[in-house]
Design an enzyme around this catalytic site. Structure first.
Site, PDB file in Angstrom:
ATOM      1  CD  GLU A 109      15.953  53.576-154.012  1.00  0.00           C
ATOM      2  OE1 GLU A 109      15.892  53.000-153.943  1.00  0.00           O
ATOM      3  OE2 GLU A 109      14.984  55.308-154.358  1.00  0.00           O
ATOM      4  CD  GLU A 129      15.663  57.124-149.441  1.00  0.00           C
ATOM      5  OE1 GLU A 129      15.893  57.556-151.108  1.00  0.00           O
ATOM      6  OE2 GLU A 129      17.459  56.590-150.018  1.00  0.00           O
TER       7      GLU A 129
END
Length: 255
Positions: A109, A129
């Site tokens: 990210e 995740e």
């Protein structure tokens, strides 16, 4: 080894921001996030700096959020800048990710929050995740479908598997693919080339590219003019034209 962010100024208008927690694969905790945010404040506020590079120490870019710190109750976020001190608001100036090794979860990210990406051939990217019953809420799910094909983004988000730098280059996310160990050097060359351009034009061009995606077409040229016209009327714009006519390198003043 203390958690820290090392900043260096090569002298060409570039600020290198190095995540330095190699013992934790540069996983982000609260302190690291605050230090990244401070480095980006320095980049934004110093008129002598035109481009930032973010990289990681020890052969790894960033393995994401420090899960041990997360369990202890830490939230590695900075108000106004978000996770890692940058995923919600990075810099008004161009920011290059120089990626070696792993850029996973929040580390990926961070990459997605940058404007250009240089990667070593052995680099690996991913949003794992879902494998931990978490959601990639640091901008990964928002930005990835804008950067690569829709179904490729779905595969990365839903499977949580790692993807090679070569695939990312083919999808258009990696700008420069280089031999392992050469990412920072190539990113520095790219940054120096960017920093040779007019600083006002660099910032304005990034602003239009980022904000213009959300403008209705009926308003787009009007909104663009509000950003571009002051640059066209600047002393630097005149210097660029005169330098071109005189066949010499321009001398920018940022005015």
């Amino acid at each position: 080894m203390p958690d820290e962010v090392i900043t260096r100024r090569p002298g060409d208008g570039t600020l290198v921001i190095e995540l330095n927690r190699p013992q934790a694969r540069n996983a982000v905790n609260e302190n690291l996030a605050r230090l990244v945010a401070a480095a980006l404040d320095e980049l934004d506020e110093d008129a002598s700096l035109q481009v930032g590079i973010i990289t990681g120490a020890g052969g790894t870019f960033c393995s994401g959020m420090d899960l041990k710190a997360f369990v202890r109750g830490e939230r590695p976020e900075v108000p106004g800048r978000g996770f890692a001190g940058l995923v919600e608001r990075a810099s008004s100036k161009p920011l290059i990710a120089a990626v070696e090794g792993y850029a996973l979860a929040g580390g990926f990210e961070i990459v997605l929050a940058c404007d250009l990406v240089v990667a070593g051939e052995g680099a690996r990217f991913g949003l794992p995740e879902v494998k931990r019953s978490l959601v990639a809420a640091g901008g990964g799910l928002l930005r990835l479908p804008e950067r690569i094909p829709y179904h490729a983004a779905m595969e990365i988000g839903l499977l949580g598997d790692m993807v090679t730098a070569g695939r990312m280059e083919r999808w258009g996310l990696v700008n420069r693919l280089v031999p392992d160990g050469e990412a920072l050097a190539e990113a520095s060359r790219l940054a120096a080339a960017l920093a040779g351009n007019g600083p006002l034009a660099l910032t304005a061009t990034k602003q239009v590219l980022v904000e213009g995606r959300d403008w209705p077409m009926a308003e787009a040229f009007t909104r663009q003019s509000l950003i571009a016209d002051p640059v066209s009327a600047s002393a630097d714009a005149r210097e660029g034209a005169v330098a071109f006519a005189e066949k010499r390198a321009p001398v920018w003043t940022g005015r």
